[in-house]
Design an enzyme around this catalytic site. Structure first.
Site, PDB file in Angstrom:
ATOM      1  N   LYS A   9      55.972  30.257  36.870  1.00 37.86           N
ATOM      2  CA  LYS A   9      55.020  31.243  36.367  1.00 37.86           C
ATOM      3  C   LYS A   9      55.235  31.470  34.866  1.00 37.86           C
ATOM      4  O   LYS A   9      56.245  31.023  34.298  1.00 37.86           O
ATOM      5  CB  LYS A   9      55.173  32.531  37.180  1.00 37.86           C
ATOM      6  N   PHE A  57      48.265  45.550  43.665  1.00 37.69           N
ATOM      7  CA  PHE A  57      48.795  44.886  42.467  1.00 37.69           C
ATOM      8  C   PHE A  57      48.024  43.620  42.097  1.00 37.69           C
ATOM      9  O   PHE A  57      48.446  42.878  41.209  1.00 37.69           O
ATOM     10  CB  PHE A  57      50.285  44.545  42.666  1.00 37.69           C
ATOM     11  N   HIS A 115      56.566  30.269  42.002  1.00 43.39           N
ATOM     12  CA  HIS A 115      55.780  30.324  43.232  1.00 43.39           C
ATOM     13  C   HIS A 115      56.071  29.091  44.078  1.00 43.39           C
ATOM     14  O   HIS A 115      56.217  27.995  43.535  1.00 43.39           O
ATOM     15  CB  HIS A 115      54.277  30.340  42.907  1.00 43.39           C
TER      16      HIS A 115
END
Ligand code: IDP
Length: 151
Positions: A9, A57, A115
């Site tokens: 990320k 979120f 991820h």
């Protein structure tokens, strides 16, 4: 051979952790089948995390994923999805044990550096979102593809 989709990320790329993170997967025994650095747009981030769109979120997550370059990769190996998830560690770095990527490199769930797909079906869906299969094969030929090219 099983395969999975892994993405470093933006915080991981920005902090210069790409090599260290990739090293963890290679040390584990994965084969790197494809890799690319890219800046993803909001549409791709939203499709990638579509199953989380009702979460409070979600907006913050899309902001985060589009805040800089990511490093997308396809990794091959036995039980690829499960093995990659164990190398990555728990979602919340507070709970991720030392020795896992999130346990060693991250502090907060909102910036957890990497991820990994959560099922073989998700892996195929995510590989399809991020990679053109033919381009991936051309850039990173498997030994079998390379051998047939030489005949
Ligand atoms: P996973 O990445 O371990 O598969 P998921 O539950 O699928 O975990 O969540 C996807 C991503 O959403 C997490 O990796 C993290 O970046 C983000 N996320 C999860 N929970 C929160 C949260 O409470 N606040 C902010 N971001 C979160």
């Amino acid at each position: 051979m099983d395969r999975t989709f892994v993405m470093i990320k933006p915080d991981g790329v920005r902090r210069g952790l790409t090599g260290s993170i990739l090293n963890r997967f290679e040390q584990k025994g994965f084969r790197l089948a494809a890799i690319k650095l890219m800046h993803i747009d909001r549409s791709l981030a939203e499709r990638h995390y579509a199953e989380l769109k009702e979460k409070p979120f979600f907006g913050e997550l899309v902001d985060y994923l589009t805040s800089g370059e990511v490093c997308a990769m396809i990794l091959e190996g036995e039980h690829a999805v499960a093995n990659a998830r164990s190398v990555i560690g728990k979602t919340n770095p507070v709970e991720a044990v030392p020795g896992t990527i999130r346990g060693d490199f991250a502090m907060d769930v909102a910036s957890n550096v990497v991820h990994g797909s959560d099922s073989p079906e998700s892996a195929e869906r995510e590989i399809g979102l991020f990679f053109d299969e033919q381009a991936a094969l051309y850039l990173f030929p498997t030994p079998q593809v390379a051998a047939s090219d030489n005949v």
